[in-house]
Design a protein around this motif. Structure first.
Motif, mmCIF file in Angstrom:
data_model
loop_
_atom_site.group_PDB
_atom_site.id
_atom_site.type_symbol
_atom_site.label_atom_id
_atom_site.label_comp_id
_atom_site.label_asym_id
_atom_site.label_seq_id
_atom_site.Cartn_x
_atom_site.Cartn_y
_atom_site.Cartn_z
ATOM 1 N N LYS A 144 0.836 -1.207 0.000
ATOM 2 C CA LYS A 144 0.000 0.000 0.000
ATOM 3 C C LYS A 144 0.868 1.255 0.000
ATOM 4 C CE LYS A 144 -3.809 2.183 2.538
ATOM 5 N NZ LYS A 144 -4.697 2.077 3.738
ATOM 6 N N LEU A 145 1.974 1.216 0.749
ATOM 7 C CA LEU A 145 2.878 2.364 0.823
ATOM 8 C C LEU A 145 3.486 2.680 -0.539
ATOM 9 C CD1 LEU A 145 4.523 4.409 2.621
ATOM 10 C CD2 LEU A 145 6.273 2.613 2.769
ATOM 11 N N ILE A 146 3.994 1.659 -1.244
ATOM 12 C CA ILE A 146 4.641 1.947 -2.525
ATOM 13 C C ILE A 146 3.615 2.376 -3.572
ATOM 14 C CG2 ILE A 146 6.569 0.397 -1.988
ATOM 15 C CD1 ILE A 146 5.437 -1.535 -4.132
ATOM 16 N N GLN A 147 2.397 1.873 -3.461
ATOM 17 C CA GLN A 147 1.349 2.285 -4.392
ATOM 18 C C GLN A 147 0.985 3.755 -4.187
ATOM 19 O OE1 GLN A 147 -0.070 0.607 -6.925
ATOM 20 N NE2 GLN A 147 -1.517 2.232 -7.441
ATOM 21 N N GLN A 148 0.823 4.147 -2.930
ATOM 22 C CA GLN A 148 0.401 5.509 -2.625
ATOM 23 C C GLN A 148 1.502 6.532 -2.880
ATOM 24 O OE1 GLN A 148 -0.883 5.134 1.477
ATOM 25 N NE2 GLN A 148 -3.003 4.721 0.891
ATOM 26 N N GLN A 149 2.758 6.165 -2.631
ATOM 27 C CA GLN A 149 3.843 7.128 -2.721
ATOM 28 C C GLN A 149 4.763 6.906 -3.928
ATOM 29 O OE1 GLN A 149 5.888 7.795 1.020
ATOM 30 N NE2 GLN A 149 4.011 7.524 2.209
ATOM 31 N N ASN A 150 4.396 5.951 -4.800
ATOM 32 C CA ASN A 150 5.158 5.692 -6.017
ATOM 33 C C ASN A 150 6.623 5.356 -5.698
ATOM 34 O OD1 ASN A 150 5.228 5.402 -8.823
ATOM 35 N ND2 ASN A 150 6.049 7.462 -9.106
ATOM 36 N N LEU A 151 6.808 4.418 -4.777
ATOM 37 C CA LEU A 151 8.129 3.991 -4.346
ATOM 38 C C LEU A 151 8.405 2.588 -4.885
ATOM 39 C CD1 LEU A 151 7.876 5.168 -0.611
ATOM 40 C CD2 LEU A 151 8.768 6.447 -2.577
ATOM 41 N N SER A 152 9.438 1.952 -4.365
ATOM 42 C CA SER A 152 9.728 0.576 -4.770
ATOM 43 C C SER A 152 9.915 -0.304 -3.546
ATOM 44 C CB SER A 152 10.980 0.519 -5.651
ATOM 45 O OG SER A 152 12.142 0.827 -4.904
ATOM 46 N N ALA A 153 9.585 -1.565 -3.720
ATOM 47 C CA ALA A 153 9.810 -2.576 -2.689
ATOM 48 C C ALA A 153 10.851 -3.562 -3.204
ATOM 49 C CB ALA A 153 8.511 -3.305 -2.360
ATOM 50 N N VAL A 154 11.598 -4.152 -2.281
ATOM 51 C CA VAL A 154 12.579 -5.185 -2.630
ATOM 52 C C VAL A 154 12.253 -6.426 -1.824
ATOM 53 C CG1 VAL A 154 15.011 -5.823 -2.772
ATOM 54 C CG2 VAL A 154 14.343 -3.415 -2.989
ATOM 55 N N ILE A 155 12.111 -7.550 -2.506
ATOM 56 C CA ILE A 155 11.796 -8.796 -1.825
ATOM 57 C C ILE A 155 12.708 -9.896 -2.349
ATOM 58 C CG2 ILE A 155 9.947 -9.374 -3.479
ATOM 59 C CD1 ILE A 155 8.432 -10.597 -1.047
ATOM 60 N N PHE A 156 13.112 -10.790 -1.456
ATOM 61 C CA PHE A 156 13.934 -11.949 -1.791
ATOM 62 C C PHE A 156 13.046 -13.185 -1.667
ATOM 63 C CE2 PHE A 156 16.885 -8.832 0.135
ATOM 64 C CZ PHE A 156 17.754 -8.638 -0.935
ATOM 65 N N PRO A 157 12.450 -13.658 -2.761
ATOM 66 C CA PRO A 157 11.442 -14.725 -2.648
ATOM 67 C C PRO A 157 11.985 -16.092 -2.255
ATOM 68 C CG PRO A 157 11.176 -13.484 -4.686
ATOM 69 C CD PRO A 157 12.507 -13.118 -4.115
#
Length: 246
Positions: A144-157
């Motif tokens: 929700k944060l990256i959607q609202q603020q146009n940021l990026s997330a990093v995940i190690f699946p």
């Protein structure tokens, strides 16, 4: 002789590393409380640049290349293989324009100068791997944060580090939740090579004269695809890149 060099150069780097963490911990606290989040972010960016470029003290080299153009007008979910704690600093520094925010195990949020403070203040998803419900809530919040603020997330699946460089199967759940909460996000794979060799058995000794690389691969458009398919395509892209010679 090489082993002796590993011990000597590791000692030099780890003294430097500890100093960087302590100095930037104080700098982060001051920046956050006196000047706000933008100043805190810049402090974190420079902390991670200092960590990464400090590897030259061990005779090691890093290479970070963008093999695609990244959008500035939509959130991004970076999906990467995971070899070492040292995977992270170049991502933060070289992708700083996109404000990468991590999915991290909650244990790292305490006890590490500089690093733990940033995890708590940056909006990272701090997940308890023994509590599936808590993990889902945290990842959803980050989406929700990256959607609202146009940021990026990093995940190690992979869910954990693989120092050998042999990738474990990617787990879909975290990426699926990020996509659910950030439906306009582009999924971008990152192929990491060499950090597991540099940092194979804890912090000491490090392997001097290592070669480490980060390759940001073309994005995967999730529209019209299931999360399972998106994650499979990301893993295949990373695997194909890692199969190439450096």
């Amino acid at each position: 002789m090489k082993k002796i060099l590993d011990y000597i150069l590791s000692s030099i780097y780890l003294l430097y590393f500890g100093l960087v963490l302590c100095v930037f911990h104080v700098a982060q606290v001051v920046a956050f409380h006196l000047f706000g989040r933008p100043a805190h972010k810049k402090t974190v960016d420079w902390m991670n640049a200092s960590i990464a470029f400090g590897w030259y003290l061990t005779g090691s080299r890093i290479s970070f290349r963008l093999l695609t153009d990244l959008p500035a007008d939509r959130p991004i979910i970076f999906v990467a293989n995971h070899q070492s704690m040292f995977d992270i600093s170049p991502i933060i520094w070289f992708l700083r324009r996109h404000t990468p925010t991590f999915v991290s195990k909650i244990e790292l949020a305490y006890g590490l100068p500089g690093i733990s403070y940033n995890l708590r203040k940056s909006g990272a998803a701090l997940i308890d791997r023994k509590d599936a419900k808590q993990a889902i809530v945290e990842i959803a919040r980050l989406g929700k944060l990256i959607q609202q603020q146009n940021l990026s997330a990093v995940i190690f699946p992979e869910g954990t580090r693989s120092a050998s460089g042999q990738m474990r199967p990617f787990v879909t759940g975290g990426v699926a939740m990020l996509l659910k909460r950030a439906p306009s996000a582009l999924v971008v794979p990152i192929a990491l090579r060499g950090t597991g060799h540099f940092n194979p058995k804890g912090l000491f000794p490090l392997t001097s004269f290592s070669r480490m690389s980060w390759r940001v691969l073309p994005g995967i458009e999730p529209t019209g695809r299931t999360p399972d398919e998106v994650v499979r395509l990301a893993q295949e892209a990373i695997s194909a890149e890692l199969s190439h010679n450096v």
